[in-house]
Enzyme design. Structure first.
Site, PDB file in Angstrom:
ATOM      1  N   TYR A 141      37.171  67.253  78.950  1.00 48.09           N
ATOM      2  CA  TYR A 141      36.636  65.933  78.595  1.00 48.09           C
ATOM      3  C   TYR A 141      37.734  65.084  77.957  1.00 48.09           C
ATOM      4  O   TYR A 141      37.995  63.947  78.376  1.00 48.09           O
ATOM      5  CB  TYR A 141      35.449  66.065  77.634  1.00 48.09           C
ATOM      6  CG  TYR A 141      35.086  64.759  76.972  1.00 48.09           C
ATOM      7  CD1 TYR A 141      34.411  63.769  77.678  1.00 48.09           C
ATOM      8  CD2 TYR A 141      35.438  64.507  75.643  1.00 48.09           C
ATOM      9  CE1 TYR A 141      34.095  62.554  77.080  1.00 48.09           C
ATOM     10  CE2 TYR A 141      35.126  63.293  75.038  1.00 48.09           C
ATOM     11  CZ  TYR A 141      34.462  62.330  75.760  1.00 48.09           C
ATOM     12  OH  TYR A 141      34.160  61.122  75.163  1.00 48.09           O
ATOM     13  N   LYS A 180      20.375  62.406  74.178  1.00 45.59           N
ATOM     14  CA  LYS A 180      21.611  63.170  74.355  1.00 45.59           C
ATOM     15  C   LYS A 180      21.463  64.664  74.073  1.00 45.59           C
ATOM     16  O   LYS A 180      22.390  65.435  74.318  1.00 45.59           O
ATOM     17  CB  LYS A 180      22.717  62.594  73.468  1.00 45.59           C
ATOM     18  CG  LYS A 180      23.143  61.188  73.872  1.00 45.59           C
ATOM     19  CD  LYS A 180      24.290  60.673  73.018  1.00 45.59           C
ATOM     20  CE  LYS A 180      25.554  61.469  73.261  1.00 45.59           C
ATOM     21  NZ  LYS A 180      26.714  60.904  72.520  1.00 45.59           N
TER      22      LYS A 180
END
Length: 334
Positions: A141, A180
């Protein structure tokens, strides 16, 4: 004039849409992937002109057939933000290639492009300044964000046709993050832990830090939206900027602020950290083996460059920002 916001139904994207609405701007094309359907709630209180599925948007961008005229800016917040997702193919397509295609299109069309980078590019470093030698991401990421930032640096040397700004978000918390799951902020999880169990958990000692003493630069999403709009107002500014408060505060402070905000809503008095620990309202759990060596125990944005760009607003500290967020959750999620 039309504004495009990608990730518009997500956490930061929906707050940018809301901030634009507060200025009276509603000619907004909201781009997102609503396969996680509950995200629509983040846009329900917002005014937009049109919604476009992310995959259709990417196709139209790549084929240069977007039907909108006079696009004023693109706020690109659509990405995979799960730092524990190790699927490199997905991460590079979703975070790097998608962003690169958008950059190329915006440069071709001379459209300002403001995008989400991340403090994850710094890895376990102790200095968080926008300099190449300080950037050593720990996961794919962080690497996907790091790699695109390098593209911007090269393009800036070659010359840009329109504004491009990358924001290295630090630990963002605030309204509209409920979709989330495990990647929501610690404040979000502590709020629900306290409401359900009457106490909250923090990681114990690790990496030379005592119980709950790991520190982060926690920044309210309200401030994040304000900074995005500041640069929108100043199209002469381009570059990569840290977006944090410039303060590093302990998880202990965050937990205490959350618990005390919940207690205040119950008509109970504020307690010190020592009292909260003694009463077991804050508890410590062993640090997970899976995170050892991959965890940022300290972050603190160097915001010198942001200040030099003219942004003078003060940022919420943990207590004031968490107080506002807990009140919002009590009104909207409880």
């Amino acid at each position: 004039m039309t504004i495009i916001v990608t990730g518009a139904a997500g956490f930061i994207g929906s707050n940018i849409v809301k901030a634009l609405n507060q200025r009276g701007i509603t000619d907004i094309v909201a781009v997102d992937n609503l396969s996680k359907g509950e995200k629509f709630k983040n846009l329900a209180e917002c005014e937009i002109a049109h919604y476009l599925d992310k995959h259709e948007f990417i196709r139209q961008v790549r084929e240069h057939i977007l039907p909108y005229q006079n696009i004023e800016a693109v706020f690109h917040q659509g990405a995979c933000s799960d730092t524990m997702n190790h699927d490199g193919l997905y991460m590079m397509e979703n975070n790097y290639q998608y962003t690169l295609d958008l950059l190329n299109w915006c440069q071709d069309e001379r459209i300002p492009f403001l995008y989400a980078s991340s403090a994850a590019v710094y890895g376990k470093g102790e200095i968080f300044r926008e300099e190449r030698e300080l950037e050593k991401p720990l996961n794919v990421y962080g690497y996907s964000k790091f790699l695109f930032d390098q593209v911007l640096r090269r393009r800036m040397k070659e010359g840009l046709t329109a504004q491009v700004v990358g924001f290295r978000y630090f630990n963002v918390y605030g309204q509209h993050e409920q979709h989330k799951g495990r990647m929501a902020s610690v404040t979000f999880h502590h709020f629900h832990q306290y409401r359900e169990h009457g106490y909250v958990n923090l990681f114990g000692s690790n990496d030379g830090y005592g119980n709950g003493e790991q520190t982060r630069d926690f920044v309210s999403v309200e401030d994040v939206a304000k900074v995005n709009l500041y640069f929108f107002d100043h199209p002469e500014l381009s570059g990569i900027y840290n977006l944090g408060t410039g303060r590093s505060q302990q998880f202990n402070e965050l937990a205490a602020a959350t618990v005390n905000a919940c207690r205040a809503a119950e008509g109970k008095p504020e307690m010190s950290l020592k009292e909260l620990v003694e009463e077991e309202l804050i508890r410590y759990i062993p640090f997970p083996d899976a995170l050892k060596g991959k965890y940022q125990s300290f972050t603190q944005a160097d915001i010198t460059k942001l200040r030099e760009a003219g942004y003078k607003e003060e940022f919420f500290d943990v207590k004031s920002g968490v107080d506002r967020y807990v009140k919002w959750m009590l009104e909207n999620l409880a």
